[in-house]
Design an enzyme around this catalytic site. Structure first.
Site, PDB file in Angstrom:
ATOM      1  N   CYS A   1      -3.159  23.839  -5.237  1.00 11.29           N
ATOM      2  CA  CYS A   1      -2.043  24.521  -4.614  1.00 11.29           C
ATOM      3  C   CYS A   1      -1.334  25.682  -5.337  1.00 11.29           C
ATOM      4  CB  CYS A   1      -0.933  23.208  -4.652  1.00 11.29           C
ATOM      5  SG  CYS A   1      -1.503  22.028  -3.412  1.00 11.29           S
TER       6      CYS A   1
ATOM      7  N   HIS B   1       5.642  27.688  -3.391  1.00 10.68           N
ATOM      8  CA  HIS B   1       4.528  26.809  -2.955  1.00 10.68           C
ATOM      9  C   HIS B   1       5.365  25.737  -1.794  1.00 10.68           C
ATOM     10  CE1 HIS B   1       1.409  24.103  -1.806  1.00 10.68           C
ATOM     11  NE2 HIS B   1       1.725  23.117  -2.544  1.00 10.68           N
TER      12      HIS B   1
ATOM     13  N   ASN C   1       2.049  20.882   3.859  1.00  8.64           N
ATOM     14  CA  ASN C   1       1.654  21.534   2.721  1.00  8.64           C
ATOM     15  C   ASN C   1       0.134  22.088   2.981  1.00  8.64           C
ATOM     16  OD1 ASN C   1       0.455  22.119   0.087  1.00  8.64           O
ATOM     17  ND2 ASN C   1       1.046  20.195  -1.107  1.00  8.64           N
TER      18      ASN C   1
HETATM   19  N1  ACO Z   1       5.581   6.705   5.873  1.00  7.44           N
HETATM   20  C1  ACO Z   1       6.457   5.523   5.680  1.00  7.44           C
HETATM   21  N2  ACO Z   1       6.445   4.955   4.485  1.00  7.44           N
HETATM   22  C2  ACO Z   1       5.598   5.560   3.241  1.00  7.44           C
HETATM   23  C3  ACO Z   1       4.682   6.935   3.675  1.00  7.44           C
HETATM   24  C4  ACO Z   1       4.787   7.108   4.876  1.00  7.44           C
HETATM   25  N3  ACO Z   1       3.997   8.283   5.300  1.00  7.44           N
HETATM   26  N4  ACO Z   1       4.233   7.096   2.492  1.00  7.44           N
HETATM   27  C5  ACO Z   1       4.692   6.164   1.376  1.00  7.44           C
HETATM   28  N5  ACO Z   1       5.416   5.339   2.036  1.00  7.44           N
HETATM   29  C6  ACO Z   1       6.591   4.159   1.308  1.00  7.44           C
HETATM   30  C7  ACO Z   1       5.528   3.782   0.185  1.00  7.44           C
HETATM   31  O1  ACO Z   1       4.831   2.814   0.348  1.00  7.44           O
HETATM   32  C8  ACO Z   1       7.065   3.111  -0.800  1.00  7.44           C
HETATM   33  O2  ACO Z   1       7.158   1.912  -0.289  1.00  7.44           O
HETATM   34  P1  ACO Z   1       7.629   0.718  -1.205  1.00  7.44           P
HETATM   35  O3  ACO Z   1       8.808   1.478  -1.759  1.00  7.44           O
HETATM   36  O4  ACO Z   1       7.791  -0.311  -0.296  1.00  7.44           O
HETATM   37  O5  ACO Z   1       6.337   0.618  -2.282  1.00  7.44           O
HETATM   38  C9  ACO Z   1       8.115   4.052  -0.311  1.00  7.44           C
HETATM   39  O6  ACO Z   1       7.349   4.614   0.974  1.00  7.44           O
HETATM   40  C10 ACO Z   1       8.236   5.308  -1.408  1.00  7.44           C
HETATM   41  O7  ACO Z   1       7.210   5.784  -1.870  1.00  7.44           O
HETATM   42  P2  ACO Z   1       7.436   6.793  -2.949  1.00  7.44           P
HETATM   43  O8  ACO Z   1       6.081   7.411  -3.064  1.00  7.44           O
HETATM   44  O9  ACO Z   1       8.252   6.492  -3.951  1.00  7.44           O
HETATM   45  O10 ACO Z   1       8.216   8.030  -1.972  1.00  7.44           O
HETATM   46  P3  ACO Z   1       8.559   9.388  -2.584  1.00  7.44           P
HETATM   47  O11 ACO Z   1      10.178   9.452  -2.314  1.00  7.44           O
HETATM   48  O12 ACO Z   1       8.102   9.724  -3.953  1.00  7.44           O
HETATM   49  O13 ACO Z   1       8.207  10.516  -1.762  1.00  7.44           O
HETATM   50  C11 ACO Z   1       6.061  12.046  -1.775  1.00  7.44           C
HETATM   51  C12 ACO Z   1       6.370  10.486  -1.562  1.00  7.44           C
HETATM   52  C13 ACO Z   1       6.575  12.796  -0.426  1.00  7.44           C
HETATM   53  C14 ACO Z   1       4.514  12.162  -1.587  1.00  7.44           C
HETATM   54  C15 ACO Z   1       6.575  12.486  -3.003  1.00  7.44           C
HETATM   55  O14 ACO Z   1       6.370  11.842  -4.167  1.00  7.44           O
HETATM   56  C16 ACO Z   1       6.063  13.951  -3.086  1.00  7.44           C
HETATM   57  O15 ACO Z   1       6.332  15.034  -2.396  1.00  7.44           O
HETATM   58  N6  ACO Z   1       5.381  13.939  -4.254  1.00  7.44           N
HETATM   59  C17 ACO Z   1       4.725  15.329  -4.740  1.00  7.44           C
HETATM   60  C18 ACO Z   1       3.538  16.128  -3.893  1.00  7.44           C
HETATM   61  C19 ACO Z   1       3.349  17.396  -4.453  1.00  7.44           C
HETATM   62  O16 ACO Z   1       4.254  18.144  -4.535  1.00  7.44           O
HETATM   63  N7  ACO Z   1       2.228  17.774  -4.353  1.00  7.44           N
HETATM   64  C20 ACO Z   1       1.861  19.065  -5.153  1.00  7.44           C
HETATM   65  C21 ACO Z   1       0.979  19.869  -4.890  1.00  7.44           C
HETATM   66  S1  ACO Z   1      -0.313  19.061  -3.568  1.00  7.44           S
HETATM   67  C22 ACO Z   1      -1.881  19.955  -4.367  1.00  7.44           C
HETATM   68  O17 ACO Z   1      -2.017  20.406  -5.391  1.00  7.44           O
HETATM   69  C23 ACO Z   1      -2.984  19.494  -3.516  1.00  7.44           C
END
Ligand code: ACO
Length: 323
Positions: free
Chosen positions: A113, A250, A280
């Site tokens: 990214c 980004h 993304n």
């Molecule tokens: N739909 C519904 N529920 C979901 C989904 C979905 N698509 N995905 C996960 N959940 C659930 C999980 O299973 C979890 O359930 P649980 O509490 O029963 O275990 C709950 O939702 C919360 O999951 P978290 O992973 O804690 O959710 P979070 O608030 O952290 O959001 C996300 C997840 C959006 C992925 C976030 O962590 C994020 O944006 N992370 C950074 C991603 C990023 O910036 N990447 C950077 C670059 S990418 C690259 O370089 C290729």
């Protein structure tokens, strides 16, 4: 002093839009969850015949037209991508050929990214070092092809697309009033590999593999890493958040974008957000966002623009430039 000045910009998206409600049919997710956690409402998905090279070529042609140039005017093409058409040759060389360019040099840069930040930094070094006068910098991706479409924690986040800018050597005075790239800051730390990676590759599994991410872990590091390289850019140039006209981050997650802007005291009105439309798109997200905001008249000639990214590796970095 030679500066690398933006001479043109362009973008390209696949034809097909995929909404959150379409994803509800594929995996156990909801529009509400995706919008609330990420800000994403839709993304574009490459169809048959659409590849990183074809999207990159279209973005390059748009940037050349915007600059009033042809491929004959370019010296170097640098493509930031983690989703090349083939393991080799470099997709940049494919795009070079598609543009009918048979001189100069073309190569890919791989920093996930942060790829566009790495590519602009490389182009700027070529231009300031006198190795090239005009460099086409492209970010192009087809992440849809490396997603596990059964994994709801990743497949809802990414999309496909391409954006490009042309950087040109122009004489500057050596002050921050100059147009062009004013500073670039790059970082990486391979200790974080397991938090965001692809579980395949030519030298390990002999397969392409699928994207794997511990989203919560990535999230935990993102804001701190982004603020680090933004503060380094301010320090290197003696500028502050108040001097900025636009922050073009980004586009991974609306919460990361808002959190970073808040921590740095950058008002949200100065932040370009396209994650709602594009998802993304990894290395393509910054040039896509630049293209949107320059086309609709938000980013104007002379504006101070800060680019930043953080992603797989981890890699992270920033570019401060005057448009
Ligand atoms: N739909 C519904 N529920 C979901 C989904 C979905 N698509 N995905 C996960 N959940 C659930 C999980 O299973 C979890 O359930 P649980 O509490 O029963 O275990 C709950 O939702 C919360 O999951 P978290 O992973 O804690 O959710 P979070 O608030 O952290 O959001 C996300 C997840 C959006 C992925 C976030 O962590 C994020 O944006 N992370 C950074 C991603 C990023 O910036 N990447 C950077 C670059 S990418 C690259 O370089 C290729």
């Amino acid at each position: 002093m030679i500066r690398s000045v933006v001479r043109g910009f362009g973008a390209s998206l696949p034809k097909r839009v995929m909404t959150n409600s379409e994803l509800e049919e594929k995996v156990d997710t909801s529009d509400e969850w995706i919008v609330q956690r990420t800000g994403i409402r839709q993304r574009y998905i490459a169809g048959e015949g659409e590849t990183t090279a074809s999207l990159g070529e279209a973005a390059a042609r748009a940037a050349l037209a915007n600059a009033g140039l042809t491929a004959a005017d370019l010296d170097v093409i640098i493509l930031a991508t983690s989703t090349p058409d083939n393991t080799f040759p470099a997709t940049a060389v494919n795009i070079q050929n598609r543009l009918g360019m048979h001189h100069g040099a073309a190569f890919d840069v791989q920093a996930v990214c942060s790829g566009f930040i790495y590519a602009v930094t490389t182009a700027d070094a070529y231009i300031r070092g006198g190795l090239a006068k005009r460099v086409l910098v492209i970010g192009a991706e087809t992440f849809s092809r490396i997603l596990d479409w059964n994994d709801r924690t990743t497949c809802v986040l990414f999309g496909d697309g391409a954006g490009a800018i042309i950087l040109e050597a122009q004489e500057g005075k050596g002050t921050t009033a100059d147009r062009g790239v004013l500073t670039t800051q790059l970082r990486s730390d391979g200790a974080h590999r397991e938090k965001l990676y692809v579980d395949g590759g030519p030298s390990t599994t002999g397969t392409v593999g699928h994207l794997r991410m511990e989203g919560r872990e990535v999230f935990k590091h993102a804001v701190g890493m982004i603020t680090d390289v933004i503060e380094a850019a301010f320090e290197a140039t003696g500028t502050t958040a108040d001097d900025l006209d636009w922050l073009v981050p980004h586009q991974a997650n609306r919460r990361i974008i808002d959190g970073s802007a808040k921590k740095l005291g950058i008002p949200l009105e100065k932040v370009v957000v396209t994650v709602d439309l594009h998802g993304n798109t990894s290395a393509a997200s910054i040039p896509l966002a630049l293209s949107v905001a320059a086309s609709d008249g938000r980013i104007k000639k002379g504006d101070l623009v800060l680019l930043e990214a953080m992603g797989g590796g981890f890699t992270w970095g920033s570019v401060l430039l005057r448009w």
